[in-house]
Design a protein around this motif. Structure first.
Motif, short mmCIF file in Angstrom:
data_model
loop_
_atom_site.label_atom_id
_atom_site.label_comp_id
_atom_site.label_asym_id
_atom_site.label_seq_id
_atom_site.Cartn_x
_atom_site.Cartn_y
_atom_site.Cartn_z
N ARG A 152 0.83 -1.21 0.00
CA ARG A 152 0.00 0.00 0.00
C ARG A 152 0.86 1.26 0.00
O ARG A 152 0.56 2.24 -0.68
CB ARG A 152 -0.92 0.00 1.22
CG ARG A 152 -2.12 -0.92 1.12
CD ARG A 152 -3.14 -0.36 0.12
NE ARG A 152 -4.37 -1.13 0.10
CZ ARG A 152 -5.44 -0.85 0.84
NH1 ARG A 152 -5.41 0.18 1.67
NH2 ARG A 152 -6.53 -1.59 0.75
N ALA A 153 1.94 1.26 0.79
CA ALA A 153 2.76 2.46 0.95
C ALA A 153 3.66 2.73 -0.24
O ALA A 153 3.88 3.89 -0.63
CB ALA A 153 3.61 2.32 2.22
N ILE A 154 4.22 1.67 -0.83
CA ILE A 154 5.21 1.85 -1.90
C ILE A 154 4.60 1.62 -3.28
O ILE A 154 4.87 2.37 -4.22
CB ILE A 154 6.40 0.89 -1.69
CG1 ILE A 154 7.07 1.21 -0.34
CG2 ILE A 154 7.40 1.03 -2.82
CD1 ILE A 154 8.18 0.24 0.02
N GLY A 155 3.78 0.60 -3.41
CA GLY A 155 3.19 0.28 -4.71
C GLY A 155 4.23 -0.27 -5.66
O GLY A 155 5.14 -1.00 -5.27
N GLY A 156 4.11 0.09 -6.92
CA GLY A 156 5.09 -0.36 -7.91
C GLY A 156 4.60 -1.53 -8.73
O GLY A 156 3.40 -1.83 -8.76
N PRO A 157 5.52 -2.23 -9.39
CA PRO A 157 5.16 -3.34 -10.30
C PRO A 157 4.39 -4.44 -9.58
O PRO A 157 4.63 -4.74 -8.41
CB PRO A 157 6.53 -3.86 -10.77
CG PRO A 157 7.47 -2.73 -10.56
CD PRO A 157 6.98 -2.00 -9.36
N LYS A 158 3.45 -5.03 -10.31
CA LYS A 158 2.63 -6.10 -9.75
C LYS A 158 3.41 -7.41 -9.70
O LYS A 158 4.21 -7.71 -10.58
CB LYS A 158 1.37 -6.29 -10.58
CG LYS A 158 0.49 -5.04 -10.68
CD LYS A 158 -0.04 -4.62 -9.33
CE LYS A 158 -0.97 -3.41 -9.44
NZ LYS A 158 -1.48 -2.98 -8.13
N LEU A 159 3.16 -8.19 -8.68
CA LEU A 159 3.84 -9.47 -8.50
C LEU A 159 3.31 -10.52 -9.46
O LEU A 159 4.08 -11.21 -10.14
CB LEU A 159 3.67 -9.95 -7.06
CG LEU A 159 4.29 -11.30 -6.70
CD1 LEU A 159 5.80 -11.26 -6.86
CD2 LEU A 159 3.92 -11.70 -5.27
N ALA A 160 2.01 -10.68 -9.52
CA ALA A 160 1.36 -11.66 -10.41
C ALA A 160 0.00 -11.10 -10.82
O ALA A 160 -1.03 -11.55 -10.30
CB ALA A 160 1.23 -13.01 -9.71
N PRO A 161 -0.02 -10.14 -11.72
CA PRO A 161 -1.27 -9.43 -12.05
C PRO A 161 -2.39 -10.31 -12.56
O PRO A 161 -3.56 -10.01 -12.33
CB PRO A 161 -0.81 -8.41 -13.11
CG PRO A 161 0.48 -8.95 -13.65
CD PRO A 161 1.12 -9.65 -12.51
N ARG A 162 -2.07 -11.41 -13.22
CA ARG A 162 -3.12 -12.28 -13.76
C ARG A 162 -3.76 -13.16 -12.68
O ARG A 162 -4.86 -13.67 -12.87
CB ARG A 162 -2.55 -13.17 -14.86
CG ARG A 162 -2.13 -12.40 -16.11
CD ARG A 162 -1.70 -13.36 -17.21
NE ARG A 162 -1.35 -12.65 -18.42
CZ ARG A 162 -0.97 -13.24 -19.56
NH1 ARG A 162 -0.91 -14.59 -19.60
NH2 ARG A 162 -0.65 -12.53 -20.60
N ILE A 163 -3.05 -13.32 -11.57
CA ILE A 163 -3.56 -14.17 -10.49
C ILE A 163 -4.12 -13.34 -9.35
O ILE A 163 -5.24 -13.57 -8.88
CB ILE A 163 -2.43 -15.09 -9.96
CG1 ILE A 163 -1.92 -16.01 -11.07
CG2 ILE A 163 -2.93 -15.91 -8.78
CD1 ILE A 163 -0.75 -16.85 -10.66
N SER A 164 -3.35 -12.35 -8.90
CA SER A 164 -3.77 -11.50 -7.78
C SER A 164 -3.32 -10.08 -8.05
O SER A 164 -2.19 -9.69 -7.69
CB SER A 164 -3.15 -12.03 -6.47
OG SER A 164 -3.62 -11.28 -5.38
N PRO A 165 -4.16 -9.26 -8.69
CA PRO A 165 -3.78 -7.91 -9.13
C PRO A 165 -3.34 -6.98 -8.01
O PRO A 165 -2.64 -6.00 -8.27
CB PRO A 165 -5.07 -7.39 -9.79
CG PRO A 165 -5.85 -8.61 -10.15
CD PRO A 165 -5.54 -9.61 -9.08
N GLY A 166 -3.73 -7.24 -6.78
CA GLY A 166 -3.40 -6.33 -5.69
C GLY A 166 -2.00 -6.50 -5.13
O GLY A 166 -1.50 -5.63 -4.42
N LYS A 167 -1.32 -7.60 -5.43
CA LYS A 167 -0.01 -7.87 -4.84
C LYS A 167 1.11 -7.24 -5.68
O LYS A 167 1.09 -7.31 -6.91
CB LYS A 167 0.22 -9.38 -4.72
CG LYS A 167 -0.68 -10.03 -3.69
CD LYS A 167 -0.43 -11.52 -3.58
CE LYS A 167 -1.20 -12.13 -2.43
NZ LYS A 167 -2.66 -11.90 -2.52
N THR A 168 2.08 -6.65 -4.98
CA THR A 168 3.19 -5.97 -5.65
C THR A 168 4.52 -6.59 -5.21
O THR A 168 4.61 -7.26 -4.18
CB THR A 168 3.21 -4.48 -5.28
OG1 THR A 168 3.40 -4.35 -3.86
CG2 THR A 168 1.91 -3.80 -5.68
#
Length: 283
Positions: A152-168
């Motif tokens: 939430r604080a840093i954001g940035g590139p997504k970890l696995a956008p096709r599986i869980s869009p909220g994770k970075t």
């Protein structure tokens, strides 16, 4: 702070306190707690993946495998319980090949069975099991909580956008660092030796927990559902809350079994239920 986030925090605190109390009590109480988690996971898995639509035989096989493995776990030990689960997985795979079951059935039996056995095995019956379970909680919970806040604080590139869009990636890295630090703190307070070894184990378990979280998200996405269930206010189902923990616990048990096998002590684990936690933490 939104109402949903408040509910999630309060519910999470209540669940954590309950889990810690049950862990402190240990013994058959924690073992039954683990059996309940495994049963609820299989129930939610069955509902999400619609196992019954491919035939009731598979669902009956799944429940029978879990029940028999639980009985074996209490009566004969974890190795016998693991053997039952793997036999059930093979039987489910054969049933699927015969087109009488869903392809999700073998994975469901393996996932729920290992969840049940791994949690009970890590806790065991002694003080070392208590410390090992607290260590596991510290790594997984710190990773989960801090991954949320770092993301939430840093954001940035997504970890696995096709599986869980909220994770970075920022959340994953921040959560991992936090999980490793929490695990090291538990080890130091417990007076255990080999901090570098524990740092490596905490790192692996933190990554495994996040992989477990992503796996459950993938299953939900494939099944077209938002939550695995509705039993926990603000969180959804048991799988939604325990996905990281059960995968990390299974890997922790695997680490101990491999180490015991290499040292020739594998057969002794069932007779010394406190030894699993001791081997994991090096106590």
């Amino acid at each position: 702070m939104t109402r949903e986030l408040k509910l999630r925090i309060v519910s999470g605190i209540v669940l954590a306190l309950f889990a810690l109390v049950v862990t402190w009590v240990g013994g058959h109480v924690f073992a039954l707690f683990s059996v309940a988690i495994g049963a609820l996971i299989f129930s939610e898995w069955s509902t999400m993946t619609r196992l019954v639509l491919r035939g009731r035989r598979g669902v009956v096989l799944g429940w029978a495998t879990l029940a028999l493995s639980a009985v074996f776990m209490f009566a004969l030990g974890i190795l016998a319980a693991l053997a039952v689960v793997f036999v059930g997985v093979i039987a489910a795979a054969l049933l699927y090949r015969a087109r009488h079951a869903s392809p999700w059935l073998p994975a469901g039996i393996l996932y729920s069975g290992l969840s049940m056995i791994s949690l009970a095995a890590v806790r065991g019956s002694g003080e070392a099991g208590l410390l090992a379970t607290v260590f596991l909680f510290a790594v997984v919970w710190s990773t989960d909580i801090m991954a949320f806040f770092f993301g939430r604080a840093i954001g940035g590139p997504k970890l696995a956008p096709r599986i869980s869009p909220g994770k970075t990636w920022s959340g994953a890295i921040g959560g991992t660092v936090s999980g490793v630090a929490a695990g090291a703190a538990v080890q130091i307070l417990a007076g255990g030796q080999g901090v570098l070894r524990i740092l490596a184990i905490a790192l692996v378990l933190s990554a495994a927990g996040q992989a477990g979280d992503l796996f459950e998200s993938w299953v939900k996405r494939r099944s077209g559902v938002k939550d695995s269930g509705r039993i926990i206010p603000g969180h959804g189902g048991v799988m939604d809350r325990a996905d990281a923990l059960v995968v990390a616990a299974a890997l922790a048990l695997a680490i101990v079994l491999v180490q015991a096998a290499l040292s020739g002590d594998l057969a002794a684990l069932d007779g010394q239920r406190a030894s699993i936690g001791a081997i994991l933490l090096g106590l």
